[in-house]
Design a protein around this motif. Sequence first.
Motif, PDB file in Angstrom:
ATOM      1  N   ASN A 183       0.845  -1.198   0.000  1.00  0.00           N
ATOM      2  CA  ASN A 183       0.000   0.000   0.000  1.00  0.00           C
ATOM      3  C   ASN A 183       0.878   1.244   0.000  1.00  0.00           C
ATOM      4  O   ASN A 183       1.331   1.677   1.071  1.00  0.00           O
ATOM      5  CB  ASN A 183      -0.903   0.034   1.238  1.00  0.00           C
ATOM      6  CG  ASN A 183      -1.811  -1.160   1.348  1.00  0.00           C
ATOM      7  OD1 ASN A 183      -1.518  -2.106   2.072  1.00  0.00           O
ATOM      8  ND2 ASN A 183      -2.920  -1.134   0.630  1.00  0.00           N
ATOM      9  N   ASP A 214      -3.896  -1.110  -3.156  1.00  0.00           N
ATOM     10  CA  ASP A 214      -2.634  -1.836  -3.202  1.00  0.00           C
ATOM     11  C   ASP A 214      -2.182  -2.025  -4.640  1.00  0.00           C
ATOM     12  O   ASP A 214      -2.988  -2.051  -5.574  1.00  0.00           O
ATOM     13  CB  ASP A 214      -2.742  -3.186  -2.488  1.00  0.00           C
ATOM     14  CG  ASP A 214      -3.879  -4.046  -2.999  1.00  0.00           C
ATOM     15  OD1 ASP A 214      -3.880  -4.386  -4.200  1.00  0.00           O
ATOM     16  OD2 ASP A 214      -4.767  -4.393  -2.198  1.00  0.00           O
ATOM     17  N   ARG A 257       0.711  -5.793   2.084  1.00  0.00           N
ATOM     18  CA  ARG A 257      -0.602  -5.165   2.215  1.00  0.00           C
ATOM     19  C   ARG A 257      -1.035  -5.101   3.679  1.00  0.00           C
ATOM     20  O   ARG A 257      -0.937  -6.085   4.402  1.00  0.00           O
ATOM     21  CB  ARG A 257      -1.640  -5.918   1.385  1.00  0.00           C
ATOM     22  CG  ARG A 257      -1.485  -5.707  -0.116  1.00  0.00           C
ATOM     23  CD  ARG A 257      -2.462  -6.541  -0.915  1.00  0.00           C
ATOM     24  NE  ARG A 257      -2.122  -7.961  -0.830  1.00  0.00           N
ATOM     25  CZ  ARG A 257      -2.807  -8.913  -1.433  1.00  0.00           C
ATOM     26  NH1 ARG A 257      -3.883  -8.613  -2.133  1.00  0.00           N
ATOM     27  NH2 ARG A 257      -2.430 -10.178  -1.329  1.00  0.00           N
TER      28      ARG A 257
END
Length: 286
Positions: A183, A214, A257
């Motif tokens: 991210n 993401d 993530r």
Amino acid sequence: MRILVTGRSGQVVMALLERSALVPGVEVIALGRPDLDLEDTASAGAAIAAVRPDMVVNAAAYTAVDKAEQESALAFAINRDGAAAAAAAAARLGAAFIQLSTDYVYPGDKTGAYVESDETGPLGVYGQSKLAGEEAVKLAHPSPLILRTSWVYSPFGGNFVKTMLRLGKERAVLNVVDDQIGNPTSALDIAHAVLRIAPGLPGGGTYHLCGSGDVTWYGLARETFALSKSLGGPCAEVKPITTAEYPTPARRPANSRLSMDAFAARFGFRLRPLQEALAETVSRLV
């Protein structure tokens, strides 16, 4: 409200200084070497005591991921011992404390986004030192707020987006890793979040603070160049490669993530979508 942020020229430091100018009643003081040196725990404590802030944001860190493999003692001295000294100094003043941490505390082998309760397992010295810093801060301060963020970029300092735009001026084709996903997070948005929660910070905890959306490094490079091209800036062709094709001294998590659900539930907001936040940085750089 007086906020002391450790460091002088880091991305989050510069973003906090810029964003705080728009917030009435908030003063951000940035202190770095030689006045506040996290490698020298005594100087760190003395510098914080002299300023007497209402909050300390520890944004300074040893962040040379690959170099840390050969400089583990220095990485731990700054990221663990220095962080603990800053937290202890804040505790003595009764000041709130925010510790910025990283996605590198996770091993990256999970299928979905990491949540705060997932087991940690850093792959390299940098992540190990940052995780040790989290634990040290918890021992040094009664209620620290630990914010794990990832893939930070901004108009300031050194970061992936700036590197891509620089290389885009020099090369027609770039090979970029496409099997690591995370991210991307704007330092400007981190600063906004810190300033938003600072006045009413009721206590500590560990949360993820990251951009919404993401993408792989390859995908981020393509997004960066698409935005740059639309503004008349540099643009290069980007070709995907694997991590194995781009070996580095330190192992990186394949999956970085982070779920921001817990942060959003507590504080009532999320960071901006990638496209919007990235567009602000690229436009300023171009």
